[in-house]
Design a protein around this motif. Structure first.
Motif, PDB file in Angstrom:
ATOM      1  N   PRO A 169       0.853  -1.197   0.000  1.00 22.08           N
ATOM      2  CA  PRO A 169       0.000   0.000   0.000  1.00 22.08           C
ATOM      3  C   PRO A 169       0.887   1.246   0.000  1.00 22.08           C
ATOM      4  CG  PRO A 169      -0.571  -1.512   1.803  1.00 22.08           C
ATOM      5  CD  PRO A 169       0.706  -2.012   1.205  1.00 22.08           C
ATOM      6  N   PRO A 170       0.404   2.347  -0.569  1.00 23.62           N
ATOM      7  CA  PRO A 170       1.225   3.572  -0.643  1.00 23.62           C
ATOM      8  C   PRO A 170       1.789   3.982   0.719  1.00 23.62           C
ATOM      9  CG  PRO A 170      -0.832   3.849  -1.860  1.00 23.62           C
ATOM     10  CD  PRO A 170      -0.915   2.517  -1.190  1.00 23.62           C
ATOM     11  N   GLU A 171       1.021   3.754   1.770  1.00 25.13           N
ATOM     12  CA  GLU A 171       1.456   4.165   3.113  1.00 25.13           C
ATOM     13  C   GLU A 171       2.764   3.499   3.527  1.00 25.13           C
ATOM     14  OE1 GLU A 171      -1.571   3.251   2.227  1.00 25.13           O
ATOM     15  OE2 GLU A 171      -3.083   4.571   3.140  1.00 25.13           O
ATOM     16  N   LEU A 172       3.064   2.347   2.918  1.00 26.20           N
ATOM     17  CA  LEU A 172       4.230   1.563   3.358  1.00 26.20           C
ATOM     18  C   LEU A 172       5.360   1.569   2.340  1.00 26.20           C
ATOM     19  CD1 LEU A 172       2.422  -1.534   4.955  1.00 26.20           C
ATOM     20  CD2 LEU A 172       3.402   0.462   6.107  1.00 26.20           C
ATOM     21  N   ARG A 173       5.205   2.338   1.263  1.00 21.78           N
ATOM     22  CA  ARG A 173       6.266   2.328   0.252  1.00 21.78           C
ATOM     23  C   ARG A 173       7.458   3.163   0.696  1.00 21.78           C
ATOM     24  NH1 ARG A 173       2.162   2.897  -4.779  1.00 21.78           N
ATOM     25  NH2 ARG A 173       1.174   0.872  -4.449  1.00 21.78           N
ATOM     26  N   ASP A 174       8.625   2.763   0.227  1.00 23.11           N
ATOM     27  CA  ASP A 174       9.863   3.460   0.587  1.00 23.11           C
ATOM     28  C   ASP A 174       9.736   4.974   0.426  1.00 23.11           C
ATOM     29  OD1 ASP A 174      11.098   1.103   1.165  1.00 23.11           O
ATOM     30  OD2 ASP A 174      12.501   1.130  -0.530  1.00 23.11           O
ATOM     31  N   GLU A 175       9.175   5.406  -0.700  1.00 21.07           N
ATOM     32  CA  GLU A 175       9.157   6.829  -1.036  1.00 21.07           C
ATOM     33  C   GLU A 175       8.253   7.638  -0.111  1.00 21.07           C
ATOM     34  OE1 GLU A 175       8.858   3.768  -2.907  1.00 21.07           O
ATOM     35  OE2 GLU A 175       7.322   4.729  -4.140  1.00 21.07           O
ATOM     36  N   ASN A 176       7.399   6.983   0.663  1.00 21.59           N
ATOM     37  CA  ASN A 176       6.399   7.671   1.500  1.00 21.59           C
ATOM     38  C   ASN A 176       5.623   8.694   0.670  1.00 21.59           C
ATOM     39  OD1 ASN A 176       4.870   8.364   3.708  1.00 21.59           O
ATOM     40  ND2 ASN A 176       6.467   9.579   4.715  1.00 21.59           N
ATOM     41  N   PRO A 177       4.959   8.220  -0.386  1.00 24.79           N
ATOM     42  CA  PRO A 177       4.304   9.155  -1.316  1.00 24.79           C
ATOM     43  C   PRO A 177       3.233  10.014  -0.644  1.00 24.79           C
ATOM     44  CG  PRO A 177       3.571   6.889  -1.720  1.00 24.79           C
ATOM     45  CD  PRO A 177       4.728   6.811  -0.772  1.00 24.79           C
ATOM     46  N   LEU A 178       2.646   9.541   0.463  1.00 31.19           N
ATOM     47  CA  LEU A 178       1.601  10.317   1.130  1.00 31.19           C
ATOM     48  C   LEU A 178       2.193  11.279   2.162  1.00 31.19           C
ATOM     49  CD1 LEU A 178      -1.056   7.475   1.640  1.00 31.19           C
ATOM     50  CD2 LEU A 178      -0.761   9.011  -0.309  1.00 31.19           C
ATOM     51  N   GLY A 179       3.493  11.184   2.399  1.00 30.19           N
ATOM     52  CA  GLY A 179       4.135  12.102   3.341  1.00 30.19           C
ATOM     53  C   GLY A 179       3.652  11.946   4.772  1.00 30.19           C
ATOM     54  N   ILE A 180       3.257  10.736   5.148  1.00 28.12           N
ATOM     55  CA  ILE A 180       2.724  10.537   6.501  1.00 28.12           C
ATOM     56  C   ILE A 180       3.852  10.302   7.497  1.00 28.12           C
ATOM     57  CG2 ILE A 180       0.539   9.624   5.646  1.00 28.12           C
ATOM     58  CD1 ILE A 180       1.537   6.813   6.233  1.00 28.12           C
ATOM     59  N   SER A 181       3.513  10.486   8.766  1.00 31.47           N
ATOM     60  CA  SER A 181       4.458  10.162   9.832  1.00 31.47           C
ATOM     61  C   SER A 181       4.450   8.648  10.029  1.00 31.47           C
ATOM     62  CB  SER A 181       4.044  10.870  11.125  1.00 31.47           C
ATOM     63  OG  SER A 181       4.927  10.524  12.171  1.00 31.47           O
ATOM     64  N   ARG A 182       5.635   8.038  10.020  1.00 28.74           N
ATOM     65  CA  ARG A 182       5.740   6.585  10.162  1.00 28.74           C
ATOM     66  C   ARG A 182       6.791   6.250  11.210  1.00 28.74           C
ATOM     67  NH1 ARG A 182       6.260   4.760   3.847  1.00 28.74           N
ATOM     68  NH2 ARG A 182       8.351   5.684   4.048  1.00 28.74           N
ATOM     69  N   LEU A 183       6.696   5.055  11.747  1.00 30.78           N
ATOM     70  CA  LEU A 183       7.683   4.591  12.707  1.00 30.78           C
ATOM     71  C   LEU A 183       8.682   3.736  11.933  1.00 30.78           C
ATOM     72  CD1 LEU A 183       7.549   5.173  15.782  1.00 30.78           C
ATOM     73  CD2 LEU A 183       6.814   2.817  16.082  1.00 30.78           C
TER      74      LEU A 183
END
Lengths: 501, 501
Positions: B473-487
């Motif tokens: 899913p986009p949320e978990l891609r390397d590029e962080n296409p959604l620009g979300i905060s991730r751990l």
């Protein structure tokens, strides 16, 4: 009731134990309750050190721990040494999580005194300990899912006292680990109730603990039958409590045709290794292997069978598990056996599998079932109808996986963890791990029992509205003295709250 | 069974409704299940727009909605207009949360191919929708805790279809709001099963919905009796599901002596306002007011009574609630009444309160009980023995609060939200709000039903191990296409994962 530890390999009695009495269970839960406030109030650095001391004390038990566990469980020494490393690694991981501090999910919505029509008050919240947690040790990981395993480590990390009910298959191992934890409690100057252990072989001991009013949550790893009994008891309490039971799973593994053409024997080798790791006594053992009818699939089945037949089964955890496995295999109806020695492999068509629900039940031990689907549609239908699973695994070529969104969608609904071109055994202990899945894989699919997110099972938010700064926990103070990541007005930041004009 | 909507003020029948049949309930749950996959697959921006459209459609209902709700509930027009704003505000808040995207708690532990003794696989996880959610509307907030209230908004925001069981006290209001939601579903081109509503006045309708195998979670606001019945039904399912029931609370409010000296009448004024807001029909109404025996406390009691007596009670939500309130007040034993008209205020000593457990039961309506403690120790003991509460409030001078850590500790164990020098009614809808508390305030103290964190009730993690990038899913891609905060490796960041060498 008296019960005995046994040498798993020889059946020799190793020591006598007895069920905790009702009074002892009550005393254990009360001791935990009495320790709750002091332990919850411990600052994060001290709690982290306590977890590290617990790890050190387990290491300090030395070879006596490994030898005792080896005798009681039949697991090889090298495996137990690895499992000890996993256990102390978990304690140290949680120490790091507690020390870093952001796990408390601190949220701050500063006051908006000029908002119309009404001013907004200052609202802040963070996670706080839920209260004493009852933990039930598992038979198949006498260290990593037992007395000082992931449930205990995460419950302690969240700031909760723990009452462990030791698994009756390794009581001597449990006593040793409990002594290490008690030593860590003492060295940290904490009340003895922070960690208490009771023995018991009767369900009554477990049920009495789960029903005790001081207990606020339950962690369990084991069978569906036992886990469900704890769930039912907890749900029927005057004040119900959450139960995190990790129960049963057959962990479907799908092999697509191109993968078979590319690396049939390598997959067969990996699969048989995964199925027989720990004598097949892993909750993530792939017990259901699916493929599409073809000559390559038949060749794969032969390759799996040849490798499985060559395995010399190890000693199982205890005589009861061995007897259950032998009976389950002996009585299994409606399949064709591909091996009658070594690890046991059977085969069935997808249509016959669908007609026989008992084939979807977990058989704990060195066994797997190959299921042949006549079409991708039949494969998808079978997968979608499965009960909840801890894991699902997909083997395919790069092109096959790129075209496998349909499979990924259905597996994502059925399972908690999807593994690609690998094997589900060997659960990484990390921040992103999820070890849990839809019922009956676990009793609450929203929580993991492995990895740092396991801590969220044992904490609840407390919210402070218009609280004077001096009364706020450090995690919620404007200055952010702990430097943790917080959600301020909905946005993650480590910045302090700027002083108001 | 047929039932009727009534004009709350006059008792006039407004319209006839009937319980959904078993077939209709089944069809509703199946429609939701059929819509689940498409709705879960909707990208976050489209889901956010859908929530905003739902808010727009509710506004577009115009005055007809307000007038219908006014007739059915007796709540004043201004209050209902405010509640409509709260309802659409909640939908827009969740739209913002979904659009921002970080709520999915994405976690990435990149592969460590060189780790010894074993390489670490790439492990990533994020929250995914849990499946169809059953929502039960509350009587006391016909908009904000009903058909399109916080439960529905948070369940939809998480990507789940919703089946609402409308509250039988405002079926016409419910029909209007349901039409707005259906319109939003249609405008977004979503399957109709994304939002379905059924009517029902019999417990059988609710129980059938909770027991339906397609339903995966339950949101409820109402009485302990009804909430517990849903909890029991859900826990007894072959596959149990979580129930988030927000039930009963008497919301203790403590007034320390210095605060009485500083602003006795202002607190009396605020307290009576909070107790009679919405005719006392708020789950956060302070129904228990505690102070230390003193002449100031007696003067405060007189001040409260004088103000309460002057209140003209408004129309209650329906005849049943009015009758329950009248009976509860009439039959209440063991207290001294300070008012016999207006809002009802009674008084009792802490010792007598402790001896009479029925005094700790919630009385829904314009009533509160003043409890006089003879010492701070007695006060602390009484508070510590209370059932779980949604809120607890403390009034004190700056010096008193600075010395009130003992009270804050005990209140933090009993309640979900602590309010300082304020009033518990008026629950802010924000990121840091926690509306929930130990049982029976809510069925699971770990979750809020108000504010953006309510979304976590309705999602579960799915973990991807060694997943090809194109399938992530986009949320978990390397590029962080959604620009979300991730751990990433346990640390919160919006940075992409750097390409490997």
């Amino acid at each position: 009731m008296e019960f005995f530890a046994h040498n798993a390999a020889t059946g020799e009695k190793l020591g006598a134990y007895r069920d905790a009495t009702a009074a002892e269970i009550d005393a254990a839960a009360r001791a935990a309750a009495a320790a709750a406030r002091a332990f919850a109030g411990l600052d994060p650095e001290m709690r982290a050190r306590f977890l590290e001391t617990a790890a050190d004390e387990i290491v300090a038990l030395g070879d006596a721990l490994i030898q005792t566990a080896h005798r009681e469980t039949g697991l090889p020494v090298a495996r137990l040494e690895g499992e000890r490393g996993r256990t102390t690694g978990q304690l140290r991981l949680f120490a790091a999580v507690v020390r870093e501090g952001s796990w408390v999910d601190a949220r701050i919505d500063p006051a908006l005194p000029d908002r119309k029509p009404l001013p907004r008050p200052d609202v802040r919240r963070m996670l706080r300990p839920i209260g004493p947690v009852a933990v039930f040790g598992a038979s198949n990981f006498p260290l990593a899912f037992s007395v000082a395993g992931g449930d205990t480590a995460s419950a302690l990390a969240a700031g909760n006292p723990v009452v462990v009910k030791a698994h009756p298959a390794h009581p001597g191992t449990s006593d040793l680990v409990a002594s290490a934890l008690r030593s860590a409690v003492q060295k940290a100057g904490l009340p003895v109730g922070v960690f208490v252990m009771v023995h018991g072989a009767s369900p009554e001991v477990s049920l009495a603990l789960v029903r005790h009013e001081a207990i606020q949550a339950v962690g369990f790893t084991g069978s569906i039958r036992a886990g469900r009994a704890l769930w039912d008891a907890a749900a029927a309490r005057p004040r119900p409590i959450p139960v995190f039971a990790e129960m049963g799973s057959i962990n479907p593994l799908i092999v697509l045709p191109g993968a078979l053409r590319e690396r049939r024997d390598a997959i067969a080798e990996g699969l048989v290794g995964s199925c027989t790791l720990g004598v097949g006594q892993f909750c993530t053992k792939p017990g259901l292997v699916l493929g599409l009818s073809s000559p390559e699939w038949d060749a794969f089945a032969r390759s799996v069978a040849d490798r499985a037949r060559a395995i010399t089964p190890g000693v199982m955890l205890h005589a009861g598990i061995q007897a259950s496995f032998d009976r389950a295999v002996r009585e299994l109806q409606g399949v064709a056996w591909l091996t009658d020695t070594g690890a046991r492999v059977a085969r069935v068509s997808a249509a016959d599998f669908a007609r026989q629900p008992h084939l979807a039940h977990e058989i704990f031990g060195p066994y797997t079932l190959l299921v042949t689907a006549s079409s991708r549609g039949e494969l998808l239908q079978l997968l979608g109808a499965l009960d909840g699973q801890l894991t699902a695994t997909l083997h395919g070529t790069a092109d096959e996986l790129a075209a496998a969104q349909d499979l990924v969608d259905v597996l994502g609904r059925v399972a908690g963890r999807l593994v690609f071109n690998g094997y589900p055994t060997g659960v990484e202990v990390s921040h992103a791990m999820h070890h849990g899945g839809p019922y009956p894989a676990s009793s609450d699919a929203r929580f993991t029992s492995v990895g740092s997110a396991a801590i969220f099972r044992f904490a609840r938010p407390v919210c402070y509205q218009s609280c004077p700064p001096a009364l706020l926990p450090p995690e919620l103070r404007d200055e952010n003295p702990l430097g943790i990541s917080r959600l301020v007005d909905g946005r993650a930041t480590r910045d302090p709250i700027p002083p108001r004009a």
